[in-house]
Each structure stands twice: as structure tokens, then as C-alpha cells.
Design an enzyme around this catalytic site. Structure first.
Site, PDB file in Angstrom:
ATOM      1  N   ASP A   1      -7.996   3.872   0.957  1.00 37.55           N
ATOM      2  CA  ASP A   1      -7.104   4.302   2.032  1.00 37.55           C
ATOM      3  C   ASP A   1      -7.929   4.771   3.238  1.00 37.55           C
ATOM      4  OD1 ASP A   1      -5.241   5.471   3.650  1.00 37.55           O
ATOM      5  OD2 ASP A   1      -4.306   6.664   2.065  1.00 37.55           O
TER       6      ASP A   1
ATOM      7  N   CYS B   1      -1.469   0.737   7.373  1.00 43.93           N
ATOM      8  CA  CYS B   1      -2.917   0.448   7.491  1.00 43.93           C
ATOM      9  C   CYS B   1      -3.317  -0.763   6.648  1.00 43.93           C
ATOM     10  CB  CYS B   1      -3.748   1.662   7.071  1.00 43.93           C
ATOM     11  SG  CYS B   1      -3.527   3.109   8.133  1.00 43.93           S
ATOM     12  N   ARG B   2      -3.379  -0.595   5.319  1.00 47.04           N
ATOM     13  CA  ARG B   2      -3.963  -1.643   4.475  1.00 47.04           C
ATOM     14  C   ARG B   2      -3.071  -2.865   4.287  1.00 47.04           C
ATOM     15  NH1 ARG B   2      -5.058   2.276  -0.352  1.00 47.04           N
ATOM     16  NH2 ARG B   2      -3.208   3.167   0.659  1.00 47.04           N
ATOM     17  N   SER B   3      -1.794  -2.655   3.915  1.00 49.25           N
ATOM     18  CA  SER B   3      -0.989  -3.847   3.593  1.00 49.25           C
ATOM     19  C   SER B   3      -0.604  -4.680   4.821  1.00 49.25           C
ATOM     20  CB  SER B   3       0.238  -3.492   2.738  1.00 49.25           C
ATOM     21  OG  SER B   3       1.096  -2.585   3.370  1.00 49.25           O
TER      22      SER B   3
ATOM     23  N   CYS C   1       0.869  -1.190   0.000  1.00 53.17           N
ATOM     24  CA  CYS C   1       0.000   0.000   0.000  1.00 53.17           C
ATOM     25  C   CYS C   1       0.896   1.227   0.000  1.00 53.17           C
ATOM     26  CB  CYS C   1      -0.980  -0.015   1.174  1.00 53.17           C
ATOM     27  SG  CYS C   1      -0.216   0.048   2.815  1.00 53.17           S
TER      28      CYS C   1
HETATM   29  P1  4NP Z   1      -1.782   2.832   4.142  1.00 52.39           P
HETATM   30  O1  4NP Z   1      -2.413   4.177   4.724  1.00 52.39           O
HETATM   31  O2  4NP Z   1      -1.215   3.182   2.787  1.00 52.39           O
HETATM   32  O3  4NP Z   1      -2.962   1.920   4.042  1.00 52.39           O
HETATM   33  O4  4NP Z   1      -0.740   2.372   5.123  1.00 52.39           O
HETATM   34  C1  4NP Z   1      -1.691   5.372   4.854  1.00 52.39           C
HETATM   35  C2  4NP Z   1      -0.763   5.512   5.856  1.00 52.39           C
HETATM   36  C3  4NP Z   1      -0.084   6.695   6.021  1.00 52.39           C
HETATM   37  C4  4NP Z   1      -0.339   7.761   5.159  1.00 52.39           C
HETATM   38  C5  4NP Z   1      -1.259   7.603   4.137  1.00 52.39           C
HETATM   39  C6  4NP Z   1      -1.932   6.418   3.982  1.00 52.39           C
HETATM   40  N1  4NP Z   1       0.343   8.979   5.337  1.00 52.39           N
HETATM   41  O5  4NP Z   1       0.022   9.946   4.623  1.00 52.39           O
HETATM   42  O6  4NP Z   1       1.241   9.076   6.198  1.00 52.39           O
END
Ligand code: 4NP
Length: 158
Positions: free
Chosen positions: A125, A13-15, A8
Site C-alpha cells: 500500500d 492507488c493500487r487497483s 485493493c
Molecule cells: P489503495 O490505497 O488501497 O491502494 O487504494 C489506499 C487508499 C486509501 C486508504 C488506504 C489505502 N485510506 O486509508 O483511505
């Protein structure tokens, strides 16, 4: 043994959720796999998953507390048999990370390809949203994990 990498943006979060869900469901299905996750961005390198991701995963019995964020590396394209991206932007950002010398190895693809009946192309996201986003991530990843497990099992039988 199939090696799978879930990708991700931030790998918090997602991965990590995909890694935990897939590991648990593959084990339940008796499928031997090695799983890991990474982000196309390295902002959260070394961090545990987002507390909300940990909490919502735990509500469904998935323990993702031991995971630590890292960025995708060129070696990932040879180490892993399959690279599953959470959304189209992640997929676009993976392309230039793939070393030119890699031939015939893992071609990144969208995770939601494995739950075609849902008609959902991306795992949204959840970072800037509320708790519903984290529950949706789990719903989508459980469905796609089961689809991918079924495909790997049918490949094994071929
Ligand atoms: P992920 O979510 O890609 O599912 O881990 C996010 C985690 C952090 C951020 C954006 C999306 N960020 O902007 O820091």
C-alpha cells in the site's frame, strides 16, 4: 473475452493502477479483455485515483484519470472471470463478500502470483508513503500483468 477485476483497499492507488497497466499491456499484446477495479472499502466511492497514482502512471504512459472508485459488490463474483487482489488483507476481506450462492465462479487470488520470479507476494500500500512506493507499485504491476497476460494467451491456445 476474459473479464478481470483488480481489487485493493481504497480503489484509489493500487487497483486503478493495475486496471490501467493491465488494459494497456493487454491491448499491446492483442489480448481481448474487459477490466475494472474496486475496493474492499467504499471510503472513496466516486473519487478519481489519488493524484500521485495518476502522476506516476502518466510518467509511464498510462492514463488512469477517467477511473472512479467503487466498492466490491456481490455481483462482481459472477461478472468477472478473475479477481486479483493486491495484498493478503484485501484477499481476506474479499472472502465474506462472496455470496454463498456463487458456485464455480471467480476465486479471488493474489495478483503477484503472476510474477513468481520476483519473490514478492503483495503489492504494498503506497498511500501513506512517498513517491518510491508509487514507482514500486508500477514495477510490480507491470511484471505481474505481463505474467497474467502470458497465462491468458496460453489458455487461449490450449
Ligand atoms: P489503495 O490505497 O488501497 O491502494 O487504494 C489506499 C487508499 C486509501 C486508504 C488506504 C489505502 N485510506 O486509508 O483511505
Amino acid at each position: 473475452m476474459t473479464r478481470l477485476l483488480f481489487v485493493c483497499l481504497g480503489n484509489i492507488c493500487r487497483s486503478p493502477t493495475a486496471e490501467g497497466v493491465f488494459r494497456a499491456r493487454a491491448a499491446q499484446a492483442g489480448l481481448a479483455v474487459e477490466v475494472d477495479s474496486a475496493g474492499v472499502a467504499g471510503w472513496h466511492e466516486g473519487d478519481p485515483p489519488d493524484p500521485r497514482a495518476i502522476e506516476h502512471a502518466a510518467l509511464r504512459g498510462y492514463d488512469i484519470t477517467a477511473q472512479r472508485a467503487r466498492a466490491v459488490t456481490p455481483e462482481d463474483f459472477t461478472t468477472f472471470d478473475r479477481i486479483l487482489a493486491m495484498d493478503a488483507s484485501n484477499l481476506d476481506k474479499l472472502a465474506p463478500l462472496r455470496p454463498a450462492w456463487v458456485r464455480g465462479a471467480a476465486q479471488p487470488e493474489l495478483m503477484m502470483n503472476y510474477a513468481p520470479d520476483l519473490g514478492v507476494r503483495e503489492v504494498p500500500d503506497p498511500y501513506y508513503g512517498g513517491v518510491d512506493g508509487f514507482e514500486l507499485v508500477l514495477d510490480l504491476l507491470e511484471a505481474a500483468s505481463d505474467g497474467l497476460i502470458a497465462e491468458l494467451q496460453s489458455e487461449g491456445r490450449r
